[in-house]
Design a protein around this motif. Sequence first.
Motif, PDB file in Angstrom:
ATOM      1  N   LYS A 153      -2.131 -15.965  72.500  1.00  0.00           N
ATOM      2  CA  LYS A 153      -1.674 -15.366  71.054  1.00  0.00           C
ATOM      3  C   LYS A 153      -0.810 -14.171  71.267  1.00  0.00           C
ATOM      4  O   LYS A 153       0.247 -14.020  70.334  1.00  0.00           O
ATOM      5  CB  LYS A 153      -2.699 -15.278  70.361  1.00  0.00           C
ATOM      6  N   MET A 154      -1.153 -13.151  72.070  1.00  0.00           N
ATOM      7  CA  MET A 154      -0.588 -12.038  72.260  1.00  0.00           C
ATOM      8  C   MET A 154       0.995 -12.406  72.762  1.00  0.00           C
ATOM      9  O   MET A 154       1.992 -11.650  72.360  1.00  0.00           O
ATOM     10  CB  MET A 154      -1.212 -11.387  73.456  1.00  0.00           C
ATOM     11  N   VAL A 155       0.877 -13.181  73.723  1.00  0.00           N
ATOM     12  CA  VAL A 155       2.335 -13.627  74.299  1.00  0.00           C
ATOM     13  C   VAL A 155       3.252 -14.266  73.424  1.00  0.00           C
ATOM     14  O   VAL A 155       4.547 -13.773  73.080  1.00  0.00           O
ATOM     15  CB  VAL A 155       2.282 -14.681  75.482  1.00  0.00           C
ATOM     16  N   GLY A 156       2.590 -15.088  72.432  1.00  0.00           N
ATOM     17  CA  GLY A 156       3.396 -15.652  71.269  1.00  0.00           C
ATOM     18  C   GLY A 156       4.104 -14.622  70.186  1.00  0.00           C
ATOM     19  O   GLY A 156       5.114 -14.707  69.862  1.00  0.00           O
ATOM     20  N   LEU A 157       3.070 -13.679  69.969  1.00  0.00           N
ATOM     21  CA  LEU A 157       3.499 -12.595  68.933  1.00  0.00           C
ATOM     22  C   LEU A 157       4.779 -11.756  69.569  1.00  0.00           C
ATOM     23  O   LEU A 157       5.709 -11.420  69.124  1.00  0.00           O
ATOM     24  CB  LEU A 157       2.293 -11.792  68.668  1.00  0.00           C
ATOM     25  N   ILE A 158       4.464 -11.532  70.825  1.00  0.00           N
ATOM     26  CA  ILE A 158       5.710 -10.675  71.541  1.00  0.00           C
ATOM     27  C   ILE A 158       6.994 -11.605  71.572  1.00  0.00           C
ATOM     28  O   ILE A 158       8.034 -10.775  71.488  1.00  0.00           O
ATOM     29  CB  ILE A 158       5.359 -10.277  72.750  1.00  0.00           C
ATOM     30  N   GLN A 159       6.737 -13.019  71.865  1.00  0.00           N
ATOM     31  CA  GLN A 159       7.843 -13.700  71.827  1.00  0.00           C
ATOM     32  C   GLN A 159       8.514 -13.822  70.550  1.00  0.00           C
ATOM     33  O   GLN A 159       9.629 -13.878  70.283  1.00  0.00           O
ATOM     34  CB  GLN A 159       7.611 -14.979  72.320  1.00  0.00           C
ATOM     35  N   LYS A 160       7.633 -13.794  69.557  1.00  0.00           N
ATOM     36  CA  LYS A 160       8.064 -13.912  68.120  1.00  0.00           C
ATOM     37  C   LYS A 160       8.737 -12.765  67.567  1.00  0.00           C
ATOM     38  O   LYS A 160       9.984 -12.829  66.908  1.00  0.00           O
ATOM     39  CB  LYS A 160       6.687 -14.294  67.122  1.00  0.00           C
ATOM     40  N   TYR A 161       8.268 -11.584  67.973  1.00  0.00           N
ATOM     41  CA  TYR A 161       8.599 -10.320  67.290  1.00  0.00           C
ATOM     42  C   TYR A 161       9.670  -9.418  68.332  1.00  0.00           C
ATOM     43  O   TYR A 161      10.485  -8.597  67.854  1.00  0.00           O
ATOM     44  CB  TYR A 161       7.399  -9.528  66.820  1.00  0.00           C
ATOM     45  N   GLY A 162       9.693  -9.847  69.661  1.00  0.00           N
ATOM     46  CA  GLY A 162      10.334  -8.859  70.510  1.00  0.00           C
ATOM     47  C   GLY A 162      11.391  -9.696  71.465  1.00  0.00           C
ATOM     48  O   GLY A 162      11.910  -8.857  72.399  1.00  0.00           O
ATOM     49  N   LEU A 163      11.984 -10.938  71.062  1.00  0.00           N
ATOM     50  CA  LEU A 163      12.827 -11.442  71.814  1.00  0.00           C
ATOM     51  C   LEU A 163      14.152 -11.864  71.121  1.00  0.00           C
ATOM     52  O   LEU A 163      13.747 -12.230  69.927  1.00  0.00           O
ATOM     53  CB  LEU A 163      12.135 -12.556  72.618  1.00  0.00           C
TER      54      LEU A 163
END
Length: 305
Positions: free
Chosen positions: A91-101
């Motif tokens: 989920k952490m990876v998914g959130l960073i992908q969602k908000y940070g890429l």
Amino acid sequence: MLKRRHIHAVLLVLLSFLGVAQAQQAASAQPKPRRFLMWKAASPTATVYLVGSIHLGDSSMYPLPKEVESAFAAAKVLAVEINIKNADQAKMVGLIQKYGLYTADDSLTKHLPKETQAVLDDYCTKHNVPRQGMEQLKPWVVAVTIAAMAWQQAGEDPSLGIDMHFLDESKPPQRIDELESMESQLSIFAEASEEEQQSMLAAILKEGDKVKDLIKRTQAAYVAGDPDALQKVMDEQDDVGSKSLEKKLLDDRNVAMTAKIEDYLKGKDPIFVVVGAAHIIGDKGIAKLLRDKGYKVDQVTLETK
């Protein structure tokens, strides 16, 4: 793309941005009572201990004072910003992908002033970091990644952070509460304006090789338990480069966390709260906000050695 093995360290440094101030130990001509960054907040029915945390640390910070460990052991609830031990890595990876890429047709270079691009290029060359690998990342993710690498190179260990120490010690029937969520914290950066993100990255790059000295002064102030010295250096430092972003990271979250802590004070159970040290001190910190609501809040004085 951020690799999974870097996510844990990046998120812990993210917590540092969200509530740990850089500080230095003030010189003192007169002996002072031994203190720790722990406050006791009291209502007619409940006691809440507020502990200021450093989210990354080293062995020199331990053992903690017995008064701190005793207050923790007596608490029915340990309240932290986020229970990082229970965080879902995927989920952490998914959130960073969602908000940070950025999307495929966008890139970091398109969103940075030429001056910041040049400083970033120099940093990557000096530290042997693939510059092209950052092109998909938004400025705030680049800033957090650079900070994570600097703290790790300085020998700081996420497992020795104050909040992790108590999360490791906590055992049933003690309950662990989260005052925030990972998504709510990440969304602060996701919703930051382009200018705020650019300022944050520029501020991190400006710190450069000062990080080791910064860490030493942070830990010296922490061990000294001196909130005035902590506040002084907070005022001198420009950690995120933007006053508007700083307000979102500190002041606004202080108000929200104070409301939840007040709920504890309206109850009957002893509570032990661990949050970033910068959230507790100062005119807009949690301790002051609780005093303004009529609660008795005092920093705990330790027994002299």
